[in-house]
Design an enzyme around this catalytic site. Structure first.
Site, short mmCIF file in Angstrom:
data_model
loop_
_atom_site.label_atom_id
_atom_site.label_comp_id
_atom_site.label_asym_id
_atom_site.label_seq_id
_atom_site.Cartn_x
_atom_site.Cartn_y
_atom_site.Cartn_z
N PHE A 42 0.85 -1.19 0.00
CA PHE A 42 0.00 0.00 0.00
C PHE A 42 0.88 1.23 0.00
O PHE A 42 1.90 1.27 0.67
CB PHE A 42 -0.89 0.00 1.26
CG PHE A 42 -1.65 1.28 1.45
CD1 PHE A 42 -2.82 1.54 0.75
CD2 PHE A 42 -1.21 2.24 2.36
CE1 PHE A 42 -3.52 2.72 0.93
CE2 PHE A 42 -1.90 3.42 2.55
CZ PHE A 42 -3.06 3.66 1.83
N GLU B 135 -6.47 21.68 5.85
CA GLU B 135 -7.92 21.69 5.68
C GLU B 135 -8.63 20.49 6.31
O GLU B 135 -9.83 20.56 6.60
CB GLU B 135 -8.30 21.82 4.21
CG GLU B 135 -7.89 20.64 3.34
CD GLU B 135 -8.29 20.83 1.88
OE1 GLU B 135 -8.53 19.80 1.23
OE2 GLU B 135 -8.36 21.97 1.41
N SER C 166 8.05 3.61 16.82
CA SER C 166 7.68 2.19 16.92
C SER C 166 8.62 1.36 16.05
O SER C 166 8.21 0.82 15.01
CB SER C 166 6.24 1.98 16.46
OG SER C 166 5.35 2.72 17.24
N PRO C 167 9.89 1.22 16.44
CA PRO C 167 10.88 0.58 15.56
C PRO C 167 10.64 -0.89 15.27
O PRO C 167 11.28 -1.44 14.39
CB PRO C 167 12.20 0.79 16.30
CG PRO C 167 11.83 0.99 17.72
CD PRO C 167 10.48 1.65 17.71
N ALA D 155 2.54 18.98 16.40
CA ALA D 155 3.38 18.04 15.66
C ALA D 155 2.87 17.89 14.24
O ALA D 155 1.73 18.24 13.95
CB ALA D 155 3.38 16.67 16.37
N GLU E 9 -7.65 19.24 9.26
CA GLU E 9 -7.18 19.24 10.64
C GLU E 9 -8.04 20.20 11.47
O GLU E 9 -8.17 21.37 11.13
CB GLU E 9 -5.71 19.67 10.65
CG GLU E 9 -5.01 19.50 11.95
CD GLU E 9 -3.51 19.73 11.81
OE1 GLU E 9 -2.76 18.91 12.32
OE2 GLU E 9 -3.11 20.73 11.18
#
Length: 184
Positions: free
Chosen positions: A16, A141, A114-115, A77, A143
């Protein structure tokens, strides 16, 4: 740094490719000679900002997170655009999400979220000398955020109450708590 635990990629298949992430499945040879599959998320990286107002409050935003099916309170963030310098992204995200611009922006640390399955690297900055900008850049737009300004004590309560529920924000609050303790 060399590792005797390295996994050799035999085959990689992209499953994906989206607006933010892509997903691939890799066939790997393990250090013991056996084989396994790894499902991996590729991410362009992100920034997060610990923004401190002149009166010592932590600037955060409350927003709905579909993956959690709930509102959470987080430090500002956002993801890096292709080729974007992390410090410029941090300033952009701070302005878009909060309406603030900063006098100083200092890099604190970069960390993988998240390794075990993702390569997302977050660059964490501390912003001071904040000023509310009248003609601030609008949020993306798609958010929708509400500005939240908390004292350190209130932020710690939000963690206890699970209003702050993500690692980057909890890390930021605990960093500020440690800085406060070191002053004493």
């Amino acid at each position: 740094m060399s590792s005797s635990f390295e996994e050799k990629t035999i085959k990689s298949e992209k499953i994906f490719s989206g607006k933010i992430i892509s997903l691939q499945v890799d066939d790997v040879e393990l250090p013991n000679g056996k084989y396994s599959k790894r499902e991996l998320i590729k991410h362009p990286g992100a920034v997060a900002v610990i923004a401190i107002t002149n009166d010592g409050k932590i600037v955060m935003v409350e927003q709905y997170r579909k993956a959690l099916e709930r509102d959470v309170v987080e430090i500002p963030a956002g993801k890096l655009e292709k080729g974007e310098e992390p410090s410029l992204c941090a300033k952009r995200e701070l302005e878009e999400e909060t309406g603030y611009v900063c006098e100083s922006l200092d890099w604190l640390i970069s960390f993988y979220t998240s390794p075990g399955f993702a390569d997302e690297l977050v660059h964490l900055y501390v912003a001071r000398g904040l000023e509310k900008k009248e003609d601030a850049a609008p949020p993306d737009e798609d958010e929708f955020v509400t500005l939240v300004e908390l004292t350190l004590e209130e932020a710690l309560e939000y963690i206890e109450e699970r209003k702050i529920y993500d690692a980057k924000t909890a890390y930021a609050v605990q960093y500020l708590q440690l800085q406060e303790a070191l002053k004493k």
